[in-house]
Design a protein around this motif. Structure first.
Motif, PDB file in Angstrom:
ATOM      1  N   GLU A 273       0.834  -1.212   0.000  1.00  0.00           N
ATOM      2  CA  GLU A 273       0.000   0.000   0.000  1.00  0.00           C
ATOM      3  C   GLU A 273       0.863   1.254   0.000  1.00  0.00           C
ATOM      4  O   GLU A 273       0.569   2.225  -0.706  1.00  0.00           O
ATOM      5  CB  GLU A 273      -0.918  -0.011   1.218  1.00  0.00           C
ATOM      6  N   GLN A 274       1.934   1.251   0.787  1.00  0.00           N
ATOM      7  CA  GLN A 274       2.792   2.432   0.857  1.00  0.00           C
ATOM      8  C   GLN A 274       3.577   2.637  -0.433  1.00  0.00           C
ATOM      9  O   GLN A 274       3.805   3.773  -0.861  1.00  0.00           O
ATOM     10  CB  GLN A 274       3.739   2.316   2.057  1.00  0.00           C
ATOM     11  N   PHE A 275       3.998   1.563  -1.082  1.00  0.00           N
ATOM     12  CA  PHE A 275       4.648   1.693  -2.391  1.00  0.00           C
ATOM     13  C   PHE A 275       3.668   2.260  -3.410  1.00  0.00           C
ATOM     14  O   PHE A 275       4.037   3.067  -4.268  1.00  0.00           O
ATOM     15  CB  PHE A 275       5.180   0.332  -2.848  1.00  0.00           C
ATOM     16  N   ALA A 276       2.384   1.832  -3.325  1.00  0.00           N
ATOM     17  CA  ALA A 276       1.382   2.334  -4.270  1.00  0.00           C
ATOM     18  C   ALA A 276       1.162   3.828  -4.078  1.00  0.00           C
ATOM     19  O   ALA A 276       1.018   4.587  -5.062  1.00  0.00           O
ATOM     20  CB  ALA A 276       0.066   1.569  -4.086  1.00  0.00           C
ATOM     21  N   ILE A 277       1.124   4.294  -2.819  1.00  0.00           N
ATOM     22  CA  ILE A 277       0.969   5.729  -2.556  1.00  0.00           C
ATOM     23  C   ILE A 277       2.149   6.500  -3.142  1.00  0.00           C
ATOM     24  O   ILE A 277       1.987   7.540  -3.789  1.00  0.00           O
ATOM     25  CB  ILE A 277       0.845   5.985  -1.043  1.00  0.00           C
ATOM     26  N   CYS A 278       3.369   5.977  -2.924  1.00  0.00           N
ATOM     27  CA  CYS A 278       4.567   6.657  -3.436  1.00  0.00           C
ATOM     28  C   CYS A 278       4.599   6.647  -4.965  1.00  0.00           C
ATOM     29  O   CYS A 278       4.999   7.639  -5.593  1.00  0.00           O
ATOM     30  CB  CYS A 278       5.822   5.996  -2.876  1.00  0.00           C
ATOM     31  N   GLU A 279       4.166   5.541  -5.549  1.00  0.00           N
ATOM     32  CA  GLU A 279       4.139   5.456  -7.009  1.00  0.00           C
ATOM     33  C   GLU A 279       3.162   6.473  -7.589  1.00  0.00           C
ATOM     34  O   GLU A 279       3.448   7.128  -8.609  1.00  0.00           O
ATOM     35  CB  GLU A 279       3.753   4.040  -7.428  1.00  0.00           C
ATOM     36  N   SER A 280       2.003   6.626  -6.931  1.00  0.00           N
ATOM     37  CA  SER A 280       1.037   7.621  -7.375  1.00  0.00           C
ATOM     38  C   SER A 280       1.615   9.030  -7.252  1.00  0.00           C
ATOM     39  O   SER A 280       1.447   9.877  -8.150  1.00  0.00           O
ATOM     40  CB  SER A 280      -0.242   7.497  -6.539  1.00  0.00           C
ATOM     41  N   TYR A 281       2.314   9.289  -6.170  1.00  0.00           N
ATOM     42  CA  TYR A 281       2.933  10.602  -5.971  1.00  0.00           C
ATOM     43  C   TYR A 281       4.022  10.861  -7.025  1.00  0.00           C
ATOM     44  O   TYR A 281       4.108  11.966  -7.592  1.00  0.00           O
ATOM     45  CB  TYR A 281       3.526  10.677  -4.567  1.00  0.00           C
ATOM     46  N   LEU A 282       4.835   9.847  -7.308  1.00  0.00           N
ATOM     47  CA  LEU A 282       5.904  10.020  -8.302  1.00  0.00           C
ATOM     48  C   LEU A 282       5.327  10.240  -9.696  1.00  0.00           C
ATOM     49  O   LEU A 282       5.901  10.980 -10.513  1.00  0.00           O
ATOM     50  CB  LEU A 282       6.831   8.804  -8.287  1.00  0.00           C
ATOM     51  N   HIS A 283       4.197   9.611  -9.984  1.00  0.00           N
ATOM     52  CA  HIS A 283       3.523   9.881 -11.258  1.00  0.00           C
ATOM     53  C   HIS A 283       3.097  11.337 -11.334  1.00  0.00           C
ATOM     54  O   HIS A 283       3.242  12.003 -12.381  1.00  0.00           O
ATOM     55  CB  HIS A 283       2.312   8.965 -11.412  1.00  0.00           C
ATOM     56  N   LEU A 284       2.584  11.854 -10.219  1.00  0.00           N
ATOM     57  CA  LEU A 284       2.212  13.268 -10.149  1.00  0.00           C
ATOM     58  C   LEU A 284       3.434  14.152 -10.395  1.00  0.00           C
ATOM     59  O   LEU A 284       3.367  15.146 -11.135  1.00  0.00           O
ATOM     60  CB  LEU A 284       1.604  13.563  -8.774  1.00  0.00           C
ATOM     61  N   MET A 285       4.568  13.780  -9.799  1.00  0.00           N
ATOM     62  CA  MET A 285       5.787  14.574  -9.982  1.00  0.00           C
ATOM     63  C   MET A 285       6.310  14.490 -11.415  1.00  0.00           C
ATOM     64  O   MET A 285       6.860  15.458 -11.950  1.00  0.00           O
ATOM     65  CB  MET A 285       6.867  14.101  -9.001  1.00  0.00           C
ATOM     66  N   LYS A 286       6.130  13.349 -12.073  1.00  0.00           N
ATOM     67  CA  LYS A 286       6.564  13.209 -13.466  1.00  0.00           C
ATOM     68  C   LYS A 286       5.738  14.110 -14.387  1.00  0.00           C
ATOM     69  O   LYS A 286       6.255  14.670 -15.353  1.00  0.00           O
ATOM     70  CB  LYS A 286       6.441  11.746 -13.915  1.00  0.00           C
ATOM     71  N   VAL A 287       4.439  14.238 -14.062  1.00  0.00           N
ATOM     72  CA  VAL A 287       3.610  15.160 -14.840  1.00  0.00           C
ATOM     73  C   VAL A 287       4.136  16.582 -14.701  1.00  0.00           C
ATOM     74  O   VAL A 287       4.213  17.348 -15.670  1.00  0.00           O
ATOM     75  CB  VAL A 287       2.137  15.079 -14.382  1.00  0.00           C
ATOM     76  N   ARG A 288       4.537  16.930 -13.488  1.00  0.00           N
ATOM     77  CA  ARG A 288       5.002  18.297 -13.233  1.00  0.00           C
ATOM     78  C   ARG A 288       6.414  18.529 -13.766  1.00  0.00           C
ATOM     79  O   ARG A 288       6.708  19.580 -14.357  1.00  0.00           O
ATOM     80  CB  ARG A 288       4.958  18.583 -11.734  1.00  0.00           C
ATOM     81  N   LEU A 289       7.302  17.539 -13.577  1.00  0.00           N
ATOM     82  CA  LEU A 289       8.717  17.733 -13.924  1.00  0.00           C
ATOM     83  C   LEU A 289       9.082  17.231 -15.320  1.00  0.00           C
ATOM     84  O   LEU A 289      10.170  17.547 -15.817  1.00  0.00           O
ATOM     85  CB  LEU A 289       9.599  17.030 -12.882  1.00  0.00           C
ATOM     86  N   GLY A 290       8.224  16.438 -15.896  1.00  0.00           N
ATOM     87  CA  GLY A 290       8.485  15.953 -17.253  1.00  0.00           C
ATOM     88  C   GLY A 290       9.662  14.986 -17.294  1.00  0.00           C
ATOM     89  O   GLY A 290       9.833  14.139 -16.412  1.00  0.00           O
ATOM     90  N   GLU A 291      10.514  15.132 -18.314  1.00  0.00           N
ATOM     91  CA  GLU A 291      11.625  14.210 -18.526  1.00  0.00           C
ATOM     92  C   GLU A 291      12.746  14.360 -17.506  1.00  0.00           C
ATOM     93  O   GLU A 291      13.688  13.567 -17.500  1.00  0.00           O
ATOM     94  CB  GLU A 291      12.197  14.401 -19.943  1.00  0.00           C
ATOM     95  N   ARG A 292      12.628  15.377 -16.660  1.00  0.00           N
ATOM     96  CA  ARG A 292      13.675  15.561 -15.650  1.00  0.00           C
ATOM     97  C   ARG A 292      13.649  14.458 -14.587  1.00  0.00           C
ATOM     98  O   ARG A 292      14.635  14.254 -13.876  1.00  0.00           O
ATOM     99  CB  ARG A 292      13.503  16.901 -14.944  1.00  0.00           C
ATOM    100  N   LEU A 293      12.542  13.742 -14.464  1.00  0.00           N
ATOM    101  CA  LEU A 293      12.410  12.721 -13.421  1.00  0.00           C
ATOM    102  C   LEU A 293      12.209  11.345 -14.052  1.00  0.00           C
ATOM    103  O   LEU A 293      11.334  11.154 -14.901  1.00  0.00           O
ATOM    104  CB  LEU A 293      11.220  13.032 -12.508  1.00  0.00           C
ATOM    105  N   ARG A 294      13.043  10.414 -13.617  1.00  0.00           N
ATOM    106  CA  ARG A 294      12.882   9.017 -14.000  1.00  0.00           C
ATOM    107  C   ARG A 294      12.813   8.163 -12.732  1.00  0.00           C
ATOM    108  O   ARG A 294      13.536   8.419 -11.781  1.00  0.00           O
ATOM    109  CB  ARG A 294      14.037   8.561 -14.892  1.00  0.00           C
ATOM    110  N   VAL A 295      11.944   7.170 -12.786  1.00  0.00           N
ATOM    111  CA  VAL A 295      11.629   6.409 -11.570  1.00  0.00           C
ATOM    112  C   VAL A 295      11.820   4.922 -11.820  1.00  0.00           C
ATOM    113  O   VAL A 295      11.418   4.396 -12.861  1.00  0.00           O
ATOM    114  CB  VAL A 295      10.169   6.671 -11.130  1.00  0.00           C
ATOM    115  N   ASP A 296      12.411   4.242 -10.836  1.00  0.00           N
ATOM    116  CA  ASP A 296      12.513   2.771 -10.828  1.00  0.00           C
ATOM    117  C   ASP A 296      11.993   2.273  -9.485  1.00  0.00           C
ATOM    118  O   ASP A 296      12.399   2.785  -8.427  1.00  0.00           O
ATOM    119  CB  ASP A 296      13.963   2.307 -11.014  1.00  0.00           C
TER     120      ASP A 296
END
Length: 410
Positions: A273-296
């Motif tokens: 559940e906590q990984f899912a919350i963080c993944e959702s947040y990182l998706h939000l940050m990717k929308v805002r930051l664009g190609e500057r953010l990559r996530v694994d």
């Protein structure tokens, strides 16, 4: 430190006391064979014996027509009954207040009750002899209780039954029924202390849950305010991306707030559940930051249902975005990973949030998010959990959480 003994002259806690609150049993609110127990019991049963003696003395006086003998029989009978019901408890109380060792005290209490039975037997025999003597003086020719006559089996059996009855009455009247409560008192005290300890632990858990809820109430607006501040900066510079960020934020809140607000969400969660919350947040940050953010993200399936404190990871991820990704020009990687490690012969859960961003700066570990994480870890696990921040050789920061590995809920 040894807990001080409960004073014998004070009432016992309700779950330790052997009796009820009824008048006839109120003496049992005290420790068996203590002074308060002994004199209260003697007062209750002695008053019944005195009342019986008054009736018996009045009956004798009416029968022989001598008022002075009625008074004498009453006084002798009352004294006999008081000895019967009071000698054993009083002798046992003397023993119990002597401060002897537990083993010696137990033997002496048994002996005291038996001595009380003998005293009661002698007092009863003397009272009966006195009454028989008075009745014989008036020509009624009464006899003391008959003994066994010859070898008559019938008479022998009758005497044995009468003697058993008299001994049972003496045993009950002299306080013998207090033995079970006396010998079980240590067990009742142990159960009482265990109950108090459980209640104390339950209260501590409730207080800890409340503290965790308050800490997490700080985390949620902290995350929201930071996100809304970034949206505000995009409204003028990139309205399209600001709109997409707001949509992603709404999606993130729809996915995460029900879990945060659930009845047990403030104190219970799983790693998945906590990984899912963080993944959702990182998706939000990717929308805002664009190609500057990559996530694994690396979460082994067998660890998804492992219990994990809520809203710890989101603070670490938010920290990586704020201090690692945003200040650094160009592309930054954020990596989330979980695994089982073995430390000091025990399996533990390790969760890492890693970035190759701007790196550690002075005062970076003193923010609200990290302070809340450390407080939560201390509240939940005492010294069994840790948070470490270290700088990567290639630049950036590694945040490492190590917790006790708990069994996944069935």
């Amino acid at each position: 430190m040894t807990e001080p003994a409960h004073p014998l002259n004070r009432p016992l806690p309700p779950d330790v006391a052997a009796g009820e609150a009824a008048f006839i049993q109120f003496y049992q609110q005290y420790a068996v064979f203590s002074w308060p127990w002994a004199w209260r019991r003697t007062a209750i049963f002695g008053s019944i014996g005195v009342a019986a003696s008054i009736l018996f003395g009045a009956s004798h006086g009416l029968m022989v027509g001598v008022a002075s003998e009625a008074i004498s029989v009453t006084l002798v009978g009352a004294l006999s009954n008081l000895v019967l019901v009071g000698a054993g408890p009083v002798l046992a109380a003397v023993v119990r207040h002597a401060g002897w060792s537990r083993r010696i005290e137990r033997v002496a209490v048994i002996a005291a009750v038996i001595c009380g039975m003998l005293c009661g037997m002698v007092a009863n025999a003397l009272a009966e002899s006195f009454h028989v003597h008075l009745m014989n003086a008036h020509g009624f020719m009464l006899e003391m209780s008959p003994g066994v006559q010859g070898s008559d089996l019938h008479m022998g059996l009758r005497y044995a039954l009468d003697a058993s009855r008299d001994l049972a009455i003496l045993f009950v009247a002299s306080g013998g029924l207090g033995w079970p409560a006396y010998f079980s008192e240590a067990r009742r005290w142990a159960e009482h202390r265990r109950r108090i300890e459980l209640e104390k632990l339950s209260q501590q858990k409730s207080e800890a849950d409340l503290r965790l809820t308050l800490l997490q109430a700080q985390v949620e607006p902290h995350f929201l305010f930071n996100t809304l501040a970034s949206v505000r900066s995009l409204v003028t510079s990139d309205p399209q991306r600001a709109s997409e960020t707001i949509d992603a934020l709404a999606q993130h809140l729809r996915a995460t707030l029900p879990k945060m607000r659930a009845e047990t969400g403030a104190v219970q969660s799983t790693l998945g559940e906590q990984f899912a919350i963080c993944e959702s947040y990182l998706h939000l940050m990717k929308v805002r930051l664009g190609e500057r953010l990559r996530v694994d993200i690396h979460l082994p399936p067998q660890l998804r249902d492992v219990p994990f404190p809520p809203l710890l990871l989101i603070s670490l991820v938010e920290n990586a975005i704020k201090h690692g990704v945003e200040p650094k020009p160009g592309v930054t990687h954020v990596i989330m990973a979980a695994r089982i490690v073995e430390e000091e012969g025990r399996k533990r859960l390790e969760v890492q949030v890693e970035d190759d961003g701007a790196g550690l700066k002075l005062g970076m570990g003193e923010g609200t998010g990290l302070a809340n994480i450390r407080t939560q870890l201390l509240t939940r696990f005492a010294s069994s959990a840790s948070l470490e921040l270290s700088e990567r050789n290639a630049g950036g920061v590694l945040a490492r959480l190590v917790l006790p590995l708990e069994t996944a809920a069935a």
